[in-house]
Design a protein around this motif. Structure first.
Motif, PDB file in Angstrom:
ATOM      1  N   GLN A 199      -2.478  -4.020 -19.571  1.00  0.00           N
ATOM      2  CA  GLN A 199      -3.273  -3.459 -18.476  1.00  0.00           C
ATOM      3  C   GLN A 199      -2.803  -4.069 -17.165  1.00  0.00           C
ATOM      4  O   GLN A 199      -2.792  -5.275 -17.004  1.00  0.00           O
ATOM      5  CB  GLN A 199      -4.761  -3.770 -18.702  1.00  0.00           C
ATOM      6  CG  GLN A 199      -5.379  -3.024 -19.843  1.00  0.00           C
ATOM      7  CD  GLN A 199      -5.422  -1.522 -19.562  1.00  0.00           C
ATOM      8  OE1 GLN A 199      -5.469  -1.103 -18.419  1.00  0.00           O
ATOM      9  NE2 GLN A 199      -5.408  -0.731 -20.620  1.00  0.00           N
ATOM     10  N   ASN A 258      -3.907  -2.713 -14.093  1.00  0.00           N
ATOM     11  CA  ASN A 258      -4.768  -2.219 -13.028  1.00  0.00           C
ATOM     12  C   ASN A 258      -4.046  -1.200 -12.164  1.00  0.00           C
ATOM     13  O   ASN A 258      -3.975  -1.316 -10.947  1.00  0.00           O
ATOM     14  CB  ASN A 258      -5.307  -3.361 -12.161  1.00  0.00           C
ATOM     15  CG  ASN A 258      -6.557  -3.953 -12.730  1.00  0.00           C
ATOM     16  OD1 ASN A 258      -7.245  -3.309 -13.502  1.00  0.00           O
ATOM     17  ND2 ASN A 258      -6.853  -5.175 -12.334  1.00  0.00           N
ATOM     18  N   ARG A 287      -6.176   0.246  -9.426  1.00  0.00           N
ATOM     19  CA  ARG A 287      -6.368  -0.591  -8.243  1.00  0.00           C
ATOM     20  C   ARG A 287      -5.143  -0.514  -7.326  1.00  0.00           C
ATOM     21  O   ARG A 287      -5.284  -0.383  -6.105  1.00  0.00           O
ATOM     22  CB  ARG A 287      -6.617  -2.032  -8.666  1.00  0.00           C
ATOM     23  CG  ARG A 287      -6.749  -2.968  -7.497  1.00  0.00           C
ATOM     24  CD  ARG A 287      -6.988  -4.361  -7.963  1.00  0.00           C
ATOM     25  NE  ARG A 287      -8.419  -4.616  -7.861  1.00  0.00           N
ATOM     26  CZ  ARG A 287      -8.997  -5.719  -8.224  1.00  0.00           C
ATOM     27  NH1 ARG A 287      -8.298  -6.670  -8.775  1.00  0.00           N
ATOM     28  NH2 ARG A 287     -10.286  -5.897  -8.066  1.00  0.00           N
TER      29      ARG A 287
END
Length: 148
Positions: free
Chosen positions: A44, A46, A49
């Motif tokens: 992961q 992000n 984001r």
């Protein structure tokens, strides 16, 4: 080494050669490792984001560009309006024909100086010349008023 030995060695190259060790086991293991690595879930990172930050940065950049463009266009519009107003104010035509030629020459000089000032707006020499030209135009107007 003579020619016959070379021919014998080249004929020996046509024959199949068995490797000293089995290569397929190494190849098979490498393929299995690559397949197992591809099946692992991606870590992961992000991505959402990062994507949000990139979108925000692009909006900020676009806003800065639009703002600077608007300021530039506003300044240019104000400069054009000021130039048009000064041109209209500078196109004074005296009634006395003896002063008309001087008025035309001073108007032309003033217009040329304004065009030069657009290219070099902070030139002290051009500013002094424009001031002198405007002063001469003012004196010419006073001469007309005095002449009646």
């Amino acid at each position: 080494m003579n020619e016959f030995e070379w021919l014998r060695q080249t004929r020996a190259l046509r024959e199949p050669v068995t490797p000293r060790r089995d290569l397929w086991s190494g190849i098979d293991a490498a393929l299995d490792a690559a397949h197992a690595e591809a099946e692992k879930p991606a870590p992961q990172r992000n991505h959402r984001r990062v994507q949000n930050w990139l979108i925000a940065a692009s909006f900020v950049g676009l806003s800065l560009f639009a703002g600077s463009l608007a300021v530039h266009l506003r300044d240019r519009t104000l400069a054009n309006a000021t130039a048009a107003a000064t041109l209209d104010a500078g196109r004074w035509r005296p009634n006395d024909p003896r002063l008309a030629g001087a008025a035309v020459e001073l108007d032309a000089a003033s217009m040329e100086l304004r065009q030069a000032m657009e290219q070099a707006p902070r030139s002290p020499a051009l500013q002094r010349l424009l001031y002198r030209t405007q002063k001469q135009q003012s004196q010419l107007r006073q001469m007309e008023h005095q002449a009646g």
